[in-house]
Design a protein around this motif. Structure first.
Motif, short mmCIF file in Angstrom:
data_model
loop_
_atom_site.label_atom_id
_atom_site.label_comp_id
_atom_site.label_asym_id
_atom_site.label_seq_id
_atom_site.Cartn_x
_atom_site.Cartn_y
_atom_site.Cartn_z
N VAL A 110 108.18 15.64 -16.08
CA VAL A 110 108.23 16.99 -15.52
C VAL A 110 107.90 16.95 -14.05
CG1 VAL A 110 107.66 18.16 -17.69
CG2 VAL A 110 105.82 17.42 -16.15
N SER A 111 108.43 17.93 -13.34
CA SER A 111 108.06 18.15 -11.95
C SER A 111 107.17 19.38 -11.92
CB SER A 111 109.30 18.38 -11.09
OG SER A 111 110.15 17.25 -11.11
N VAL A 112 106.14 19.36 -11.05
CA VAL A 112 105.13 20.41 -11.09
C VAL A 112 104.89 20.94 -9.68
CG1 VAL A 112 102.79 21.02 -11.79
CG2 VAL A 112 104.03 19.21 -13.01
N GLY A 113 104.82 22.30 -9.58
CA GLY A 113 104.48 22.95 -8.31
C GLY A 113 103.24 23.80 -8.50
N VAL A 114 102.34 23.78 -7.49
CA VAL A 114 101.06 24.47 -7.59
C VAL A 114 100.88 25.38 -6.39
CG1 VAL A 114 98.56 24.21 -7.81
CG2 VAL A 114 100.09 22.50 -8.84
N ALA A 115 100.31 26.58 -6.65
CA ALA A 115 99.97 27.50 -5.55
C ALA A 115 98.73 28.28 -5.95
CB ALA A 115 101.12 28.45 -5.26
N VAL A 116 97.90 28.61 -4.94
CA VAL A 116 96.68 29.40 -5.17
C VAL A 116 96.85 30.73 -4.45
CG1 VAL A 116 94.18 29.53 -4.82
CG2 VAL A 116 95.24 27.36 -5.47
N LEU A 117 96.42 31.80 -5.08
CA LEU A 117 96.58 33.14 -4.55
C LEU A 117 95.86 33.28 -3.22
CD1 LEU A 117 97.68 36.03 -5.26
CD2 LEU A 117 95.36 36.53 -6.10
N LYS A 118 96.59 33.84 -2.24
CA LYS A 118 96.01 34.08 -0.94
C LYS A 118 95.47 35.51 -0.87
CE LYS A 118 99.01 30.87 1.61
NZ LYS A 118 100.00 30.75 2.70
N PRO A 119 94.53 35.77 0.02
CA PRO A 119 94.01 37.14 0.17
C PRO A 119 95.13 38.12 0.51
CG PRO A 119 92.58 35.59 1.30
CD PRO A 119 93.79 34.80 0.89
N GLY A 120 95.18 39.23 -0.23
CA GLY A 120 96.18 40.26 0.01
C GLY A 120 97.53 39.96 -0.61
N GLU A 121 97.68 38.78 -1.23
CA GLU A 121 98.96 38.41 -1.81
C GLU A 121 99.10 39.03 -3.21
OE1 GLU A 121 101.54 34.29 -2.02
OE2 GLU A 121 99.43 34.22 -2.67
N ASP A 122 100.34 39.38 -3.58
CA ASP A 122 100.56 39.94 -4.91
C ASP A 122 101.07 38.85 -5.85
OD1 ASP A 122 103.16 39.52 -4.18
OD2 ASP A 122 103.72 41.63 -4.08
#
Length: 483
Positions: free
Chosen positions: A444-456
């Motif tokens: 599998v290929s995996v992408g990661v992101a963490v919520l930024k302030p003010g982001e929906d």
């Protein structure tokens, strides 16, 4: 879920209204039809039939004295004895005694116009006088054109017992008035007859004259009035009483409805009134209505309970179907959107990080082409299990698309999110999926992101998807992140 509950409640209300309205309309219609049928049965059939039966009894019990008196008035012995000068008084006394004994009368009498002597079954009682109030009856009969009258008076010969007298005019062979004769029945004896009628027929029976005066009643307090005009609103019906035909009515008495049959007894000159309490029979119909309504309410309650249980179970199945992917058992995308939205709101409220991981099976089309779609399904289930095994209980996992998965990690920063993502990648790579004895390696290929302030939520998902795209561009079977 809220809309589902509201829809269930609305459906239950609609079904309740339909059931209760239908049952109520049916029960009330049945009640009014039964009530009208009962009214017609009583007024048109039952009371007239009872009146006919009572009239037949009256003909036997009360009309017979009139016939006896009629026979006495035309008896040749009596007329000849008077015309011959009333000699041997013992002969007429014996005659009256024989009449009394033969017919079981209370008394029998004859009053001569020539001598004004009052003969009865035992002796000569007295001489009638115009000045004597108790003798008014004789002088009234003397002036009548009708052949007889029925009169209630105290009987001097029997200690003033109240007696119903049949006063019959006696005429000679030329039609001249020569006296009055007849027999008498005690009022108590006639009341006993009325009581017998009431007991046998279950009705209130009484007699009224043509002026409405109640002249004869049975025992009890059923008819306490002296005149029919005083009996509830019966007075308003009196103009409709007929001397030629039997008529039935309904009137109100002491707040209760009563059925009435009125018949004129020409032989007596009185009206025979036969009554029945309408509310008594209607009470049975009302009780039946109440029982029907109670049964209807019970059935409605049971139907609504069954409906609510069925809808609830069906809704749960729908919710479960909508919330869980049929193949992998993971949360569906629709349910995941709701859960992720809540996680984003919680992160903003609690000032905690939330991470999103996007996962895609590498070259999944080639797996389907090489091993078949069933094998591809086996790989998807295996990848789902591998992802699930790498997460915490509080983390959220869903099947995002055909061969894509997405994970939401509560209270998880970028470093820990990358570590989880790498664990997922390695677990899938080392799983070694098999199908029908053949090994099917998958990565599998995996992408990661963490919520930024003010982001929906949409922004977070878009950046995780961008990171996944970077992983694919980097050769697949790797992890990339968006800081």
């Amino acid at each position: 879920m809220i809309f589902g509950v509201l829809d269930r409640q609305r459906l239950v209300v609609i079904v309740s209204v339909l059931l209760i309205g239908g049952f109520l309309a049916t029960s009330l219609a049945s009640y009014f039809v039964s009530r009208q049928s009962l009214r017609h049965a009583v007024i048109d059939t039952e009371l007239p039939l009872t009146s006919d039966n009572i009239y037949s009894e009256i003909q036997k019990d009360l009309i017979q004295p009139i016939l006896i008196s009629s026979v006495m008035a035309t008896d040749t012995f009596l007329r000849n004895w008077v015309l011959d000068g009333e000699g041997e008084q013992t002969r007429v006394i014996q005659y009256l005694h024989d009449i009394k004994q033969r017919y079981g009368a209370f008394t029998s009498f004859f009053v001569s116009e020539r001598t004004r002597r009052y003969y009865h079954a035992d002796s000569v009682l007295k001489t009638v006088l115009e000045s004597e109030p108790r003798d008014e009856w004789y002088f009234r009969v003397r002036q009548m054109t009708a052949p007889y009258e029925i009169n209630v008076d105290p009987d001097l010969a029997n200690q003033d017992a109240m007696t119903i007298f049949i006063n019959y005019r006696v005429l000679d062979y030329q039609g001249n008035f020569i006296g009055a004769t007849g027999i008498g029945l005690t009022v108590n004896a006639v009341r006993s007859l009325i009581n017998d009628y009431q007991r046998r027929f279950g009705r209130t029976v009484y007699f009224a004259d043509q002026d409405g005066r109640i002249v004869l009643i049975g025992e009890g307090e059923a008819v306490p009035e002296d005149n029919a005009r005083q009996r509830g609103d019966l007075g308003r019906l009196m103009p409709q009483w007929s001397r030629s035909e039997t008529r039935s009515f309904e009137y109100n008495y002491l707040g209760r409805s009563r059925f009435l049959n009125v018949r004129f007894i020409s032989e007596l000159g009185w009206y025979l009134l036969v009554e029945k309490d309408a509310d008594g029979d209607l009470a049975e119909i009302r009780n039946a209505l109440y029982v029907n309504l109670a049964i209807c309410l019970l059935i409605t309650a049971l139907v609504l309970l069954a409906l609510w249980v069925t809808i609830t179970r069906y809704q749960r199945r729908l919710d479960a179907t909508a919330a869980a992917d049929k193949l992998t058992g993971l949360t569906t995308r629709h349910a995941y959107d709701i859960l992720l939205q809540q996680a984003v709101r919680d992160a903003g409220r609690l000032a905690q990080p939330v991470a999103a991981i996007m996962i895609d099976v590498d070259r999944f089309k080639a797996i389907n082409d090489s091993f078949g779609h069933l094998a591809g399904d086996r790989v998807l289930c295996g990848v789902a299990n591998a992802i699930r095994a790498s997460l915490r209980a509080s983390d959220i996992i869903c099947r995002w698309g055909g061969d894509e998965f997405q994970v939401a990690l509560r209270n998880c920063d970028l470093v820990n999110a990358e570590r989880v993502a790498e664990t997922i990648r390695q677990t899938v790579e080392n799983a070694g999926f098999g199908f029908e004895g053949r090994s099917m390696p998958a990565t599998v290929s995996v992408g990661v992101a963490v919520l930024k302030p003010g982001e929906d939520m949409q922004g977070l998902i878009a950046r995780a998807d961008a990171a996944l795209y970077q992983a694919k561009q980097a050769g697949r079977n790797c992890m990339r992140s968006e800081g």
